[in-house]
Design a protein around this motif. Structure first.
Motif, mmCIF file in Angstrom:
data_model
loop_
_atom_site.group_PDB
_atom_site.id
_atom_site.type_symbol
_atom_site.label_atom_id
_atom_site.label_comp_id
_atom_site.label_asym_id
_atom_site.label_seq_id
_atom_site.Cartn_x
_atom_site.Cartn_y
_atom_site.Cartn_z
ATOM 1 N N GLU A 118 0.833 -1.203 0.000
ATOM 2 C CA GLU A 118 0.000 0.000 0.000
ATOM 3 C C GLU A 118 0.865 1.250 0.000
ATOM 4 N N VAL A 119 2.196 1.063 0.099
ATOM 5 C CA VAL A 119 3.175 2.153 0.040
ATOM 6 C C VAL A 119 4.094 1.876 -1.140
ATOM 7 N N HIS A 120 4.323 2.893 -1.970
ATOM 8 C CA HIS A 120 5.140 2.686 -3.171
ATOM 9 C C HIS A 120 6.029 3.895 -3.422
ATOM 10 N N PRO A 121 7.342 3.676 -3.653
ATOM 11 C CA PRO A 121 8.079 2.417 -3.528
ATOM 12 C C PRO A 121 8.219 2.005 -2.067
ATOM 13 N N GLN A 122 8.846 0.854 -1.822
ATOM 14 C CA GLN A 122 8.835 0.262 -0.491
ATOM 15 C C GLN A 122 10.151 0.520 0.260
ATOM 16 N N PRO A 123 10.084 1.285 1.358
ATOM 17 C CA PRO A 123 11.252 1.416 2.247
ATOM 18 C C PRO A 123 11.237 0.296 3.281
#
Length: 316
Positions: A118-123
């Motif tokens: 649900e977060v992009h890009p992924q940390p």
């Protein structure tokens, strides 16, 4: 090196043997093959043991790279309980060895810990969006549980750990039937077969060439004990699956056409790493562009007899 006869594991073995380390390669040869390490078998500083990490093994070592686990959906879904056991019990066994030997131990984790993000890009700070009861959960949750075990052994027993989260990797020694999208597309293209895309092809992935990944993993193992991860290792360049298919067809000169099939369950729509931590702590970032890496990989596939390989499971 657990999973040392696998695609990435065999490249790690190459690097460590060339650097003069005494390397013990463990592998049960489920989805890997001995041909990946055949050229190392005569080396005085290399030893191969056919072993399943679900079962304990007693060795005297100072570093452990834990890569053992089938990584393609068709293979890890073939025996999902065994996949979960490989991740969880395998982690317990290598962590126990690391505790006893006071060894450094590095876990090959995966971008799948982020699920369908649900977060992009992924940390690395993103905790993920994983379906714990879906068909991919045996792998996703197995790898997440392994990370938990690594940190608990570190906190409770002061075990010297490292965790890398690996994004889609490709290159020479990929098994033609490993089920990964790059090997599927190349195999189909070289045979002028239809290239199968599941879903619309608009889902994205970030593809990292194996030499770049190996460099990042070695740097992580040799890095300071103050940085244990998790750290993303992958190429931040983002491509759709359709773009990948078109590039494979172009580079290979194939007559294949793209065909579309229904999407598979829980297939992530986006996958792209944030690699700020790797840049900061490891001075690492990938250097091989997708076009160049695909050319090298296609050349490898042309150099092997694909008919001599068997699909590890009936899923492919």
């Amino acid at each position: 090196m657990t999973g040392g006869a696998g695609f990435v594991g065999s490249h790690i073995c190459d690097r460590l043997v060339a650097q003069g380390h005494d390397v013990i390669c463990l592998d049960n040869l489920f989805t890997s093959q001995k041909s990946n390490i055949e050229h190392l078998l005569g080396k005085k500083n290399f030893e191969f043991i056919r072993h399943d990490v679900v079962h304990p093994i007693w060795l005297e070592v100072d570093e452990i790279y834990n890569a053992a686990c089938p990584a393609a959906p068709g293979h890890y879904q073939y025996n999902p309980i065994k996949t979960m056991k490989t991740s969880v019990m395998g982690a317990i066994n290598v962590l126990g060895m690391a505790k006893r030997c006071r060894a450094k131990v590095l876990q090959f984790s995966t971008s799948e810990v982020y699920g369908d993000p649900e977060v992009h890009p992924q940390p690395e700070s993103y905790k993920g969006s994983v379906n714990p009861i879906g068909p991919r959960a045996c792998y996703d949750e197995g790898k997440r549980a392994a990370e938990t075990l690594f940190f608990d052994y570190h906190r409770s027993n002061k075990v010297n750990i490292r965790i890398v989260r690996i994004f889609n990797t490709y290159g020479p020694r990929m098994h033609p039937y490993d089920g990964r999208v790059v090997s599927n597309f190349i195999r189909q293209a070289l045979r002028n077969e239809d290239i199968t895309i599941y879903g619309s092809g608009s889902q994205t992935r970030s593809f990292c060439y194996v030499d770049d990944l190996v460099e990042g993993i070695i740097r992580m193992m040799n890095g300071p004990d103050t940085f244990i991860g998790p750290v993303n290792l992958g190429n931040p360049g983002e491509f759709t699956i359709k773009q990948l298919a078109e590039l494979v067809v172009e580079i290979s000169g194939s007559r294949s056409r793209l065909v579309y099939r229904p999407p598979v369950a829980d297939d992530p729509m986006q996958r792209q790493p944030v690699i700020d931590l790797a840049r900061k702590h490891l001075s690492w970032e990938p250097t091989v562009p997708l076009r160049e890496g695909l050319k090298r990989t296609i050349d490898y596939f042309r150099s092997i007899d694909m008919e001599s390989f068997r699909a590890p499971t009936p899923n492919y």
